[in-house]
Design a protein around this motif. Structure first.
Motif, PDB file in Angstrom:
ATOM      1  N   ALA A 192      23.319  46.003  49.346  1.00 21.89           N
ATOM      2  CA  ALA A 192      24.164  46.545  50.410  1.00 21.89           C
ATOM      3  C   ALA A 192      25.436  47.134  49.811  1.00 21.89           C
ATOM      4  CB  ALA A 192      24.517  45.447  51.408  1.00 21.89           C
ATOM      5  N   PRO A 193      25.954  48.216  50.383  1.00 23.96           N
ATOM      6  CA  PRO A 193      27.202  48.805  49.862  1.00 23.96           C
ATOM      7  C   PRO A 193      28.391  47.899  50.133  1.00 23.96           C
ATOM      8  CG  PRO A 193      26.522  49.905  51.885  1.00 23.96           C
ATOM      9  CD  PRO A 193      25.400  48.980  51.517  1.00 23.96           C
ATOM     10  N   HIS A 194      29.420  48.040  49.299  1.00 22.27           N
ATOM     11  CA  HIS A 194      30.662  47.290  49.470  1.00 22.27           C
ATOM     12  C   HIS A 194      31.671  48.164  50.209  1.00 22.27           C
ATOM     13  CE1 HIS A 194      34.327  45.058  48.409  1.00 22.27           C
ATOM     14  NE2 HIS A 194      33.528  44.020  48.197  1.00 22.27           N
ATOM     15  N   PRO A 195      32.585  47.567  50.967  1.00 20.07           N
ATOM     16  CA  PRO A 195      33.564  48.379  51.706  1.00 20.07           C
ATOM     17  C   PRO A 195      34.446  49.251  50.809  1.00 20.07           C
ATOM     18  CG  PRO A 195      33.523  46.132  52.550  1.00 20.07           C
ATOM     19  CD  PRO A 195      32.677  46.140  51.319  1.00 20.07           C
ATOM     20  N   TYR A 196      34.743  48.794  49.583  1.00 23.77           N
ATOM     21  CA  TYR A 196      35.623  49.602  48.731  1.00 23.77           C
ATOM     22  C   TYR A 196      35.225  49.629  47.255  1.00 23.77           C
ATOM     23  CZ  TYR A 196      37.827  44.938  48.985  1.00 23.77           C
ATOM     24  OH  TYR A 196      38.063  43.588  49.026  1.00 23.77           O
ATOM     25  N   PHE A 197      34.462  48.666  46.762  1.00 27.83           N
ATOM     26  CA  PHE A 197      33.983  48.736  45.389  1.00 27.83           C
ATOM     27  C   PHE A 197      32.704  49.569  45.320  1.00 27.83           C
ATOM     28  CE2 PHE A 197      36.125  44.444  44.895  1.00 27.83           C
ATOM     29  CZ  PHE A 197      37.133  44.917  44.081  1.00 27.83           C
ATOM     30  N   ARG A 198      32.471  50.198  44.183  1.00 32.98           N
ATOM     31  CA  ARG A 198      31.180  50.799  43.894  1.00 32.98           C
ATOM     32  C   ARG A 198      30.845  50.518  42.423  1.00 32.98           C
ATOM     33  NH1 ARG A 198      34.814  55.053  44.101  1.00 32.98           N
ATOM     34  NH2 ARG A 198      34.733  56.583  42.384  1.00 32.98           N
ATOM     35  N   ARG A 199      29.614  50.754  42.079  1.00 32.13           N
ATOM     36  CA  ARG A 199      29.115  50.283  40.789  1.00 32.13           C
ATOM     37  C   ARG A 199      28.565  51.419  39.940  1.00 32.13           C
ATOM     38  NH1 ARG A 199      24.332  45.684  40.229  1.00 32.13           N
ATOM     39  NH2 ARG A 199      24.069  45.813  37.967  1.00 32.13           N
ATOM     40  N   GLU A 200      28.874  51.367  38.642  1.00 31.96           N
ATOM     41  CA  GLU A 200      28.268  52.247  37.644  1.00 31.96           C
ATOM     42  C   GLU A 200      27.784  51.371  36.498  1.00 31.96           C
ATOM     43  OE1 GLU A 200      30.953  55.307  36.379  1.00 31.96           O
ATOM     44  OE2 GLU A 200      30.839  56.419  38.270  1.00 31.96           O
ATOM     45  N   GLY A 201      26.497  51.001  36.528  1.00 30.48           N
ATOM     46  CA  GLY A 201      25.987  50.061  35.525  1.00 30.48           C
ATOM     47  C   GLY A 201      26.664  48.717  35.677  1.00 30.48           C
ATOM     48  N   ASN A 202      27.320  48.255  34.605  1.00 31.55           N
ATOM     49  CA  ASN A 202      28.052  46.987  34.668  1.00 31.55           C
ATOM     50  C   ASN A 202      29.537  47.177  34.954  1.00 31.55           C
ATOM     51  OD1 ASN A 202      25.888  45.302  34.292  1.00 31.55           O
ATOM     52  ND2 ASN A 202      26.119  45.172  32.081  1.00 31.55           N
ATOM     53  N   ILE A 204      32.716  48.405  37.504  1.00 30.28           N
ATOM     54  CA  ILE A 204      33.096  48.463  38.916  1.00 30.28           C
ATOM     55  C   ILE A 204      34.210  49.499  39.078  1.00 30.28           C
ATOM     56  CG2 ILE A 204      34.204  47.178  40.788  1.00 30.28           C
ATOM     57  CD1 ILE A 204      31.343  46.425  40.447  1.00 30.28           C
ATOM     58  N   LEU A 205      34.087  50.334  40.092  1.00 30.59           N
ATOM     59  CA  LEU A 205      35.090  51.356  40.359  1.00 30.59           C
ATOM     60  C   LEU A 205      35.780  51.082  41.695  1.00 30.59           C
ATOM     61  CD1 LEU A 205      33.332  52.704  38.133  1.00 30.59           C
ATOM     62  CD2 LEU A 205      33.703  54.879  39.284  1.00 30.59           C
ATOM     63  N   LEU A 206      37.089  51.346  41.704  1.00 37.90           N
ATOM     64  CA  LEU A 206      37.888  51.187  42.921  1.00 37.90           C
ATOM     65  C   LEU A 206      38.801  52.395  43.056  1.00 37.90           C
ATOM     66  CD1 LEU A 206      39.027  49.446  45.310  1.00 37.90           C
ATOM     67  CD2 LEU A 206      40.703  48.565  43.666  1.00 37.90           C
ATOM     68  N   ASP A 207      38.667  53.136  44.152  1.00 43.86           N
ATOM     69  CA  ASP A 207      39.585  54.242  44.422  1.00 43.86           C
ATOM     70  C   ASP A 207      40.939  53.660  44.824  1.00 43.86           C
ATOM     71  OD1 ASP A 207      37.688  56.152  43.876  1.00 43.86           O
ATOM     72  OD2 ASP A 207      37.061  56.389  45.966  1.00 43.86           O
ATOM     73  N   LEU A 208      42.007  54.097  44.132  1.00 45.02           N
ATOM     74  CA  LEU A 208      43.350  53.555  44.388  1.00 45.02           C
ATOM     75  C   LEU A 208      44.284  54.674  44.839  1.00 45.02           C
ATOM     76  CD1 LEU A 208      45.312  51.176  44.278  1.00 45.02           C
ATOM     77  CD2 LEU A 208      45.756  51.763  41.879  1.00 45.02           C
ATOM     78  N   PRO A 209      44.641  54.704  46.135  1.00 45.11           N
ATOM     79  CA  PRO A 209      45.594  55.719  46.609  1.00 45.11           C
ATOM     80  C   PRO A 209      46.999  55.437  46.055  1.00 45.11           C
ATOM     81  CG  PRO A 209      44.343  54.730  48.421  1.00 45.11           C
ATOM     82  CD  PRO A 209      44.156  53.861  47.228  1.00 45.11           C
ATOM     83  N   ILE A 210      47.680  56.494  45.596  1.00 42.95           N
ATOM     84  CA  ILE A 210      49.069  56.378  45.161  1.00 42.95           C
ATOM     85  C   ILE A 210      49.848  57.559  45.745  1.00 42.95           C
ATOM     86  CG2 ILE A 210      48.642  55.068  43.058  1.00 42.95           C
ATOM     87  CD1 ILE A 210      48.786  57.669  41.482  1.00 42.95           C
ATOM     88  N   VAL A 221      51.557  48.290  41.269  1.00 45.61           N
ATOM     89  CA  VAL A 221      50.825  48.099  42.527  1.00 45.61           C
ATOM     90  C   VAL A 221      49.856  46.926  42.380  1.00 45.61           C
ATOM     91  CG1 VAL A 221      50.997  50.531  43.181  1.00 45.61           C
ATOM     92  CG2 VAL A 221      49.027  49.745  41.857  1.00 45.61           C
ATOM     93  N   ASP A 222      49.554  46.283  43.502  1.00 44.64           N
ATOM     94  CA  ASP A 222      48.584  45.183  43.518  1.00 44.64           C
ATOM     95  C   ASP A 222      47.201  45.724  43.860  1.00 44.64           C
ATOM     96  OD1 ASP A 222      50.602  43.363  42.988  1.00 44.64           O
ATOM     97  OD2 ASP A 222      50.970  42.937  45.112  1.00 44.64           O
ATOM     98  N   VAL A 223      46.200  45.259  43.122  1.00 42.86           N
ATOM     99  CA  VAL A 223      44.835  45.731  43.346  1.00 42.86           C
ATOM    100  C   VAL A 223      43.873  44.535  43.394  1.00 42.86           C
ATOM    101  CG1 VAL A 223      45.230  47.962  42.247  1.00 42.86           C
ATOM    102  CG2 VAL A 223      44.410  46.037  40.868  1.00 42.86           C
ATOM    103  N   PRO A 224      42.812  44.625  44.213  1.00 43.47           N
ATOM    104  CA  PRO A 224      41.798  43.559  44.260  1.00 43.47           C
ATOM    105  C   PRO A 224      40.817  43.697  43.091  1.00 43.47           C
ATOM    106  CG  PRO A 224      41.194  45.294  45.780  1.00 43.47           C
ATOM    107  CD  PRO A 224      42.520  45.693  45.203  1.00 43.47           C
ATOM    108  N   SER A 229      40.256  37.859  43.070  1.00 43.50           N
ATOM    109  CA  SER A 229      41.662  37.724  42.691  1.00 43.50           C
ATOM    110  C   SER A 229      42.386  39.062  42.840  1.00 43.50           C
ATOM    111  CB  SER A 229      41.774  37.230  41.245  1.00 43.50           C
ATOM    112  OG  SER A 229      41.181  38.173  40.344  1.00 43.50           O
ATOM    113  N   THR A 230      43.707  39.013  42.779  1.00 42.73           N
ATOM    114  CA  THR A 230      44.536  40.212  42.870  1.00 42.73           C
ATOM    115  C   THR A 230      45.358  40.353  41.593  1.00 42.73           C
ATOM    116  OG1 THR A 230      44.695  40.028  45.281  1.00 42.73           O
ATOM    117  CG2 THR A 230      46.352  41.375  44.176  1.00 42.73           C
ATOM    118  N   LEU A 231      45.393  41.562  41.052  1.00 42.30           N
ATOM    119  CA  LEU A 231      46.161  41.830  39.843  1.00 42.30           C
ATOM    120  C   LEU A 231      47.261  42.850  40.138  1.00 42.30           C
ATOM    121  CD1 LEU A 231      43.428  42.197  37.057  1.00 42.30           C
ATOM    122  CD2 LEU A 231      44.867  40.204  37.539  1.00 42.30           C
ATOM    123  N   THR A 232      48.412  42.695  39.469  1.00 44.07           N
ATOM    124  CA  THR A 232      49.465  43.690  39.527  1.00 44.07           C
ATOM    125  C   THR A 232      49.337  44.593  38.309  1.00 44.07           C
ATOM    126  OG1 THR A 232      50.958  42.164  40.686  1.00 44.07           O
ATOM    127  CG2 THR A 232      51.948  44.086  39.617  1.00 44.07           C
TER     128      THR A 232
END
Length: 295
Positions: A192-202, A204-210, A221-224, A229-232
């Motif tokens: 099933a697709p994820h609401p914001y993560f997507r996958r390329e092999g191993n 993980i990609l996350l689009d980050l608006p700035i 910025v804080d990112v999931p 967990s959340t990282l700054t």
């Protein structure tokens, strides 16, 4: 008159092994007893399909069947089939049990272990095991990437199926007959697709608006991350839209997570902001299309 095995599976006599296998799986899934509890007609149809598949999926048995075919009526008098008095046996097991008696090999050998050898040549033989069943299964994105388990129901039983971390879409999970109580079940994974993560092999990609100032001046910025967990992280000054920042080891099985920057430009602004932007353009002449391939 016994039915023709090709007719039972709905394939031509020139059908390839892949076509035979595909036709069988489609029909077996439809008429499997686990999907039709108490339906005698479905059960009988399923047995017919199993008999036809047992023969036509084995090149050696298929060649013998193509040579001798259904040449007589198992219940009545008439010419014998392959030299068997009384004509062609009604199903695959009976047909090749007689064939084995005539040519010196056992049903268990013919079916590759699907039917076990009885006590002696003339002793009882068990019927073939139920054939494998294949079906699609929806797996949550996080379960597919991090690993875990899913519950399925087979024949009234609830079974926990282990999902290995990093499983790919389209891969199959096997549930053995010892767990289902009937036959091996193969689960074709649909992630099933994820609401914001997507996958390329191993990875993980996350689009980050700035914002424009964040892109130009830099920011924190804080990112999931995939594990919850959340990282700054620090956005470098002068970041362009589409550029990536790697978070090492935050992907799947040692892969990485990448932040893909997307500069969000405001759609409305006041006159003072417009003046500042025009002044900025004059002070910083920059042809952003200078390196475009059409130049």
């Amino acid at each position: 008159m016994a039915k023709d095995f090709y007719e039972i599976l709905g394939v031509s006599r020139s059908a390839s092994q892949e076509e035979i296998k595909k036709a069988y799986r489609k029909l077996a899934g439809k008429y499997h007893p686990d999907r039709n509890p108490g339906d005698k007609e479905a059960e009988a149809k399923f047995k017919e399909l199993s008999s036809a598949h047992d023969v036509l999926s084995d090149p050696a048995l298929k060649e013998k069947y193509d040579r001798y075919g259904h040449t007589g009526d198992a219940a009545g008098p008439g010419p014998s089939a392959a030299g068997f008095p009384g004509g062609q046996p009604a199903d695959a097991e009976e047909f090749f049990r007689n064939f084995g008696s005539a040519e010196g090999f056992d049903l268990g050998d013919l079916l590759g272990g699907a039917a076990k050898r009885g006590r002696g040549r003339s002793g009882p033989r068990s019927r073939p095991q139920a054939p494998d069943v294949e079906t699609d299964i929806d797996v949550p994105f996080n379960t597919a990437t991090l690993g875990g388990s899913i519950s399925i129901s087979v024949g009234g039983r609830t079974i926990e199926v282990k999902v290995p971390a990093g499983i790919d879409d389209g891969k199959k999970l096997r549930v053995p007959a010892s767990a289902t109580g009937s036959s091996d079940v193969y689960l074709k994974v649909k992630i099933a697709p994820h609401p914001y993560f997507r996958r390329e092999g191993n990875d993980i990609l996350l689009d980050l608006p700035i914002s424009v100032p964040e892109a130009m001046l830099g920011a924190k910025v804080d990112v999931p991350t995939l594990d919850g967990s959340t990282l700054t992280v620090k956005v470098p000054g002068g970041t362009s839209s589409g550029s990536r920042l790697r978070l090492r080891g935050k992907g799947i099985n040692g892969g990485d997570q990448y932040l893909v920057f997307k500069i969000a430009v405001p759609t409305t602004f006041d006159e003072r902001t417009k003046e500042l932007l025009e002044e900025f353009a004059e002070l910083n002449p920059h042809d952003v299309r200078a390196g475009a391939p059409w130049h």
